[in-house]
Design an enzyme around this catalytic site. Structure first.
Site, PDB file in Angstrom:
ATOM      1  N   THR B  26       0.861  -1.180   0.000  1.00 23.92           N
ATOM      2  CA  THR B  26       0.000   0.000   0.000  1.00 23.92           C
ATOM      3  C   THR B  26       0.892   1.223   0.000  1.00 23.92           C
ATOM      4  O   THR B  26       1.954   1.232   0.632  1.00 23.92           O
ATOM      5  CB  THR B  26      -1.022  -0.014   1.163  1.00 23.92           C
ATOM      6  OG1 THR B  26      -2.033   0.950   0.895  1.00 23.92           O
ATOM      7  CG2 THR B  26      -0.387   0.296   2.505  1.00 23.92           C
ATOM      8  N   CYS B  32      -3.113   7.498   7.856  1.00 25.24           N
ATOM      9  CA  CYS B  32      -3.686   6.155   7.766  1.00 25.24           C
ATOM     10  C   CYS B  32      -2.699   5.136   8.353  1.00 25.24           C
ATOM     11  O   CYS B  32      -1.504   5.396   8.435  1.00 25.24           O
ATOM     12  CB  CYS B  32      -3.970   5.781   6.321  1.00 25.24           C
ATOM     13  SG  CYS B  32      -5.145   6.861   5.494  1.00 25.24           S
ATOM     14  N   HIS B  49      -5.546  -1.028   4.874  1.00 26.35           N
ATOM     15  CA  HIS B  49      -5.166   0.393   4.872  1.00 26.35           C
ATOM     16  C   HIS B  49      -6.295   1.140   5.582  1.00 26.35           C
ATOM     17  O   HIS B  49      -7.313   1.468   4.977  1.00 26.35           O
ATOM     18  CB  HIS B  49      -4.994   0.852   3.427  1.00 26.35           C
ATOM     19  CG  HIS B  49      -4.506   2.265   3.264  1.00 26.35           C
ATOM     20  ND1 HIS B  49      -3.588   2.624   2.316  1.00 26.35           N
ATOM     21  CD2 HIS B  49      -4.814   3.416   3.910  1.00 26.35           C
ATOM     22  CE1 HIS B  49      -3.352   3.923   2.387  1.00 26.35           C
ATOM     23  NE2 HIS B  49      -4.098   4.433   3.343  1.00 26.35           N
TER      24      HIS B  49
END
Lengths: 208, 165
Positions: B26, B32, B49
């Site tokens: 990711t 995040c 994520h």
């Protein structure tokens, strides 16, 4: 999110005008700073997925300089002024007379100068918007970051994140002559701000 | 010898699982959190994520369970169990949760990174999955990649280069 999918063209045009006025004033301010004419593209107003938004600046991993400010007041939202590293260096050269060899290695003073430039431009974007809509909008103190676009832009998507997986973005690109300075303004009003923006401009807002 | 490795991408507010030689990646984690679970015997791994700490604040019609810490972690666990992972063998790692912009005022939204990290930890505790390594906090973005065969988590950032945990 259906609310935004069903926006008629007319409403999108109103939002384009919002972007046009804000970025137009900012482009004028920039052109005064660099002493050269600055061209501006017609603003784009689009409902985009989070991935598509980062694609707009070259992907989630793309290195960008971004001045971010949170807009508070009657129509809260997030405003980003985004520059490629090359554009940031070019801007520093032109405005502050600072020679930078490598775009990745700006020192404290360079970063501070860039933050101030971003502050001036974003402030002029916002104040023209507030004048136009007669809504009160106050910028928070701007913050500058140089990092991956995905990491930076995610900050502007949190309010939309609570409602769905898309965000409505008002995107304006401007450039100087030979694309030496290319920058983007992203205005992402909070979802709740749209009815207020429309009503303030005399556009009926009845979820259609 | 160069082996062709398949890369499984996980977008923002998304999750996925992989096995053996594959890598799950990711990109551009800021506030995040990228959370991974790994079963060393089955060589299975999963990554989420996570964008927001709690689904309590959700106002969306159809909940994207990959987006919130409290819903993404159980879902990731279920996806791995469905592939034959054994719960007692699972270990977790995570990265991200930074605070990209420092503001004097510092309201709750600005503290979203640390809150995401806290929520992920609570969700792991509730499921009795040990967190064996983390690289969280700071003020920079990260791209992460887990090797499903070994469970090694690679973390790349602009200023600090690549490290593994």
């Amino acid at each position: 999110m259906e609310l935004f999918k069903n926006f008629k063209d007319f409403k999108m045009d109103v939002l384009k005008e919002v972007g046009n006025i804000g970025a137009g004033h900012a482009a004028t301010a920039l052109s005064q700073l660099v002493g050269k004419p600055i061209d501006m593209a017609v603003p784009k107003v689009q409902l985009l997925s989070f991935e598509e938004i980062t694609e707009k600046v070259g992907g989630a991993e793309e290195l960008v300089y971004a001045v971010f400010l949170r807009v508070e007041g009657e129509a809260p939202g997030n405003l980003f002024f985004i520059l490629t590293p090359e554009a940031a260096v070019s801007l520093l050269n032109r405005i502050a007379g600072i020679e930078v060899s490598s775009a990745g290695e700006l020192g404290e003073m360079e970063m501070s100068a860039l933050n101030e430039i971003g502050n001036i431009l974003a402030g002029s974007y916002l104040s023209s918007l507030a004048d136009f809509t007669k809504l009160s909008m106050f910028p928070t103190v701007p913050a500058l970051a140089m990092d991956m676009a995905g990491a930076i832009l995610a900050y502007g998507l949190l309010q939309f994140g609570q409602m769905g997986d898309d965000a409505l973005l008002i995107d304006t690109t401007f450039m100087e002559g030979h694309d030496e300075i290319e920058g983007q303004f992203f205005l992402i009003p909070d979802p709740e701000s749209f009815p207020k923006i429309f009503r303030s401009l005399g556009v009926p807002f009845d979820n259609d | 010898m160069i082996e062709e490795q398949s890369i499984i991408k996980v977008g923002m507010a998304d999750l996925n699982v992989g096995s053996q030689e594959s890598l799950i990646r990711t990109t551009g984690l800021g506030s995040c959190v990228g959370l991974t679970l790994f079963d060393p015997v089955k060589k299975l791994a999963g990554m989420a994520h996570v964008m927001l700490p709690s689904s309590d604040i959700a106002r969306e019609g159809q909940l994207n369970i990959a987006k919130y810490a409290d819903t993404a972690v159980p879902e990731l666990l279920n996806r791995l169990l469905a592939l034959g992972a054994v719960r007692s063998r699972l270990v977790a790692k995570m990265a991200g949760g930074s605070q990209m912009f420092a503001f004097a005022g510092g309201n709750d939204t600005m503290r979203i990174g640390p809150r995401n990290v806290e929520s992920c930890k609570l969700a792991l505790e509730a499921l009795h999955i040990p967190l064996i390594a983390e690289d969280t906090g700071g003020n920079f973005g990260r791209t992460i990649e887990i090797a499903c065969g070994t469970g090694v988590l690679f973390i790349r950032s602009v200023q600090k280069g690549i490290r593994e945990i």
